[in-house]
Write a protein that holds these residues in place. Structure first.
Motif, PDB file in Angstrom:
ATOM      1  N   VAL A 189      35.619  74.525  71.200  1.00 46.26           N
ATOM      2  CA  VAL A 189      36.677  75.339  70.600  1.00 46.26           C
ATOM      3  C   VAL A 189      36.843  76.666  71.334  1.00 46.26           C
ATOM      4  N   GLU A 190      35.886  77.011  72.181  1.00 47.32           N
ATOM      5  CA  GLU A 190      35.967  78.244  72.963  1.00 47.32           C
ATOM      6  C   GLU A 190      35.206  78.046  74.264  1.00 47.32           C
ATOM      7  N   LYS A 203      31.433  76.799  73.291  1.00 49.36           N
ATOM      8  CA  LYS A 203      30.804  76.520  72.003  1.00 49.36           C
ATOM      9  C   LYS A 203      31.620  75.507  71.222  1.00 49.36           C
ATOM     10  N   GLU A 204      30.912  74.806  70.348  1.00 46.83           N
ATOM     11  CA  GLU A 204      31.515  73.819  69.468  1.00 46.83           C
ATOM     12  C   GLU A 204      31.530  74.366  68.046  1.00 46.83           C
ATOM     13  N   GLY A 205      32.658  74.248  67.366  1.00 48.59           N
ATOM     14  CA  GLY A 205      32.751  74.672  65.975  1.00 48.59           C
ATOM     15  C   GLY A 205      32.290  76.101  65.776  1.00 48.59           C
ATOM     16  N   GLN A 206      31.374  76.283  64.820  1.00 46.95           N
ATOM     17  CA  GLN A 206      30.843  77.604  64.511  1.00 46.95           C
ATOM     18  C   GLN A 206      29.553  77.898  65.271  1.00 46.95           C
ATOM     19  N   GLY A 207      29.218  77.064  66.249  1.00 48.47           N
ATOM     20  CA  GLY A 207      27.973  77.235  66.985  1.00 48.47           C
ATOM     21  C   GLY A 207      28.020  78.403  67.953  1.00 48.47           C
ATOM     22  N   ALA A 208      26.886  78.629  68.611  1.00 46.69           N
ATOM     23  CA  ALA A 208      26.773  79.710  69.591  1.00 46.69           C
ATOM     24  C   ALA A 208      27.223  79.223  70.964  1.00 46.69           C
TER      25      ALA A 208
END
Length: 591
Positions: A502-503, A520-525
């Motif tokens: 996502v970023e 990063k994936e989703g809300q991960g770092a």
């Protein structure tokens, strides 16, 4: 050359399937996923045998048994076909495609129109597909549902059989990576300058325990994958095919490849180029150091590793001298120091403060290495020699804050993003013999330039990696043409490599067939990952707090480099640990 221990090969597969957070060595990471040796360990010699249907097997067991049987090592799926009616056996084409699901497929039975028929719905979450040319494509939609229908019929012998089913195979991700191996076939880049032939890897997935060496030769004879085909060429004459006994590996590590009479149309340099394609392709799996070609029973040519070195896509990385660079305090360019050394400033105007820069790119030229720098205002692009000889030249001057992402391909072409508001474009710039600069506005197929936030070119100049403002990483092929003396360049057919991101903060080519992606994936770092360019295998690498940029080498002998928000330069050391080497920002390798 990719040679690894069986343990490390197994570890890499486990990492790819389970989201591994670390690897045992920094320098070995990019060698691991496609490596192989002639002497393979016992875990790679274990063979899987299919089980035929039992008398009286019920519909659920028939479908489950068939899905299990196709995971065996039988070359022609004889046992799996025993689950089908004679008509279905004749129609089923197992090589049409492979659907890869995240887990083992779910089977649900639905009663048919009468007691002698059933319908089975096979479902799961699709993560990727392999086409009939053995090319892998990750599923673009995260969590994409998959549903296939199998029809079952109770025969006159009171035995259930599958009467209708989709062509191809349905495998779980774990089964797929156990059965199939990611390997490269190699092709020559088109439109290369005279005398600068370079090989381009084309990743495919082949069955790892069913004649892999011979399958690779046949893959070469059949041509490149559909996606890469427009920008590469082959040295094999039309109609060239393997002879009955395709490949034999001799004790002196020479692969003897037997082809038909058509191969003899390629003589001299043509035979050498055929041998180069074979050598780079076969040495991934057979541990060979040379290739000998026979055409129609007549010996043709022999090519060794040393003789083929000039075709290596990573050849620029093997040039003596410093290869890592970064920007030190005051916008001055320094060389990444060796062990326990202080970083020397780059000689000339980029190292003495004459030109203060905040983004740089170093060319891959073997004989004339150049550096490009974007000034701290993001307006000017300067180019000069790395050794400091001569004066730097201004190649571009545009609106303040507009320029970013300088990157060199292996053909001496400098690329950059011009993000001038409402006039965003991807630019390719090159210098002619009179030192005149030609600027080409590059068309990116289906993507407005305003959406592109980062750009990196492969060493062969055939592929471009793009980052979009939506967090996607795409790889497109670079198509070049000249019409009436005017050059045109298109980044065509861009496809997603890591759809789950996502970023994305930064990307870098890691050799000719992998990318290092900081995202990063989703809300991960934020997490660095090494990913194959087809998206088939990715391996996580340790991170640094506040990591901003990451740089990977074209060769296999240098460590990854990174910087952080604290303006420190790090390199990945043994044990997957980042070690600070100096203060600075924006580390790069040539590229």
């Amino acid at each position: 050359m990719r040679r690894i221990t069986p343990f490390l090969a197994l570890l890499c597969v486990l990492c790819a399937l389970g989201g591994c957070a670390s690897m045992p060595h920094s320098g070995s990471v990019r060698e691991a996923a496609k490596g192989g040796t002639k002497d393979q360990g016992p875990e790679q010699q274990v063979r899987v045998f299919a089980v035929p249907p039992k008398p009286g097997e019920q519909p659920y067991g028939m479908v489950a048994g068939f899905l299990e049987a196709v995971t065996s090592d039988e070359p022609d799926y004889t046992t799996a076909r025993a689950y089908l009616t004679p008509e279905a056996r004749a129609k089923w084409v197992p090589t049409r495609e492979i659907v890869v699901l995240n887990t083992i497929a779910k089977i649900e039975l639905v009663a048919g129109a009468d007691e002698r028929t059933y319908r089975a719905e096979v479902s799961g979450t699709r993560v990727g597909t392999v086409d009939s040319r053995n090319a892998y494509q990750p599923e673009q939609q995260v969590g994409a549902p998959y549903l296939a229908t199998f029809q079952l019929h109770l025969g006159t012998d009171n035995q259930w059989r599958i009467a209708d089913l989709p062509d191809g195979l349905i495998l779980s991700n774990a089964e797929f990576h156990r059965i199939y191996r990611s390997v490269n076939t190699y092709w020559f880049a088109t439109s290369m300058p005279l005398g600068q032939d370079v090989l381009v890897p084309d990743p495919v997935y082949l069955r790892s325990r069913v004649g892999l060496t011979s399958a690779l030769v046949r893959q070469l004879m059949n041509g490149p994958t559909d996606w890469l085909r427009p920008v590469v060429e082959t040295a094999f004459p039309a109609g060239t095919e393997p002879a009955d006994r395709v490949v034999s590996i001799e004790d002196n590590r020479t692969a003897r490849v037997q082809l038909n009479r058509q191969a003899r149309l390629a003589q001299g340099k043509g035979c050498e180029r055929m041998a180069a394609q074979l050598l780079f392709t076969l040495r991934q799996v057979s541990g060979v150091d040379s290739v000998s070609i026979t055409g129609g029973g007549t010996p043709m040519c022999l090519l060794s590793d040393d003789d083929a070195a000039h075709y290596d896509p990573a050849r620029a990385a093997k040039t003596p001298g410093p290869t890592g660079y970064f920007i030190a305090k005051g916008g001055m360019v320094n060389v990444v120091p060796g062990a326990n050394g202080n970083p020397p400033a780059l000689p000339g105007p980029f190292g003495d403060g004459t030109y203060k820069v905040d983004q740089i790119a170093v060319s891959r030229d073997q004989f004339r290495r150049r550096i490009a720098g974007i000034d701290t205002g993001g307006r000017k692009l300067w180019v000069g020699d790395v050794d400091g000889h001569g004066e730097a030249q201004e190649w571009l001057n545009t609106a303040p804050g507009s320029l970013s992402s300088p990157t060199w391909d292996g053909r001496g072409v400098l690329w950059a993003l011009d993000r001038t508001r409402n006039a965003e474009q991807v630019l390719a710039l090159y210098e002619d013999e009179r030192r005149q600069i030609t600027k080409v506005a590059v068309d990116v197929e289906g993507i407005p330039a305003a959406r592109i936030t980062d750009l990196r070119l492969s060493s062969d100049g055939v592929r471009a990696a793009l980052v979009l403002n939506t967090g996607q990483v795409l790889v497109g092929r670079v198509e070049r043409r000249v019409s009436n003396g005017v050059a045109a360049i298109t980044i065509a057919a861009p496809r997603s490599v890591l759809p789950s991101l996502v970023e994305v903060k930064a990307i870098s080519w890691n050799g000719a067939d992998r990318l290092v992606v900081l995202g990063k994936e989703g809300q991960g770092a934020l997490q660095p990952q090494i990913v194959d360019i087809d998206g088939g295998i990715s391996i996580s690498v340790a991170s640094v707090n506040g990591m901003l940029h990451i740089a990977a080498p074209d060769g296999a002998d240098q460590p990854l480099l990174a910087d952080s928000g604290e303006q420190n330069i790090y390199q990945l050391s043994q044990g997957n640990n980042w070690t600070k080497v100096h203060s600075g920002t924006y580390p790069v390798y040539p590229g």
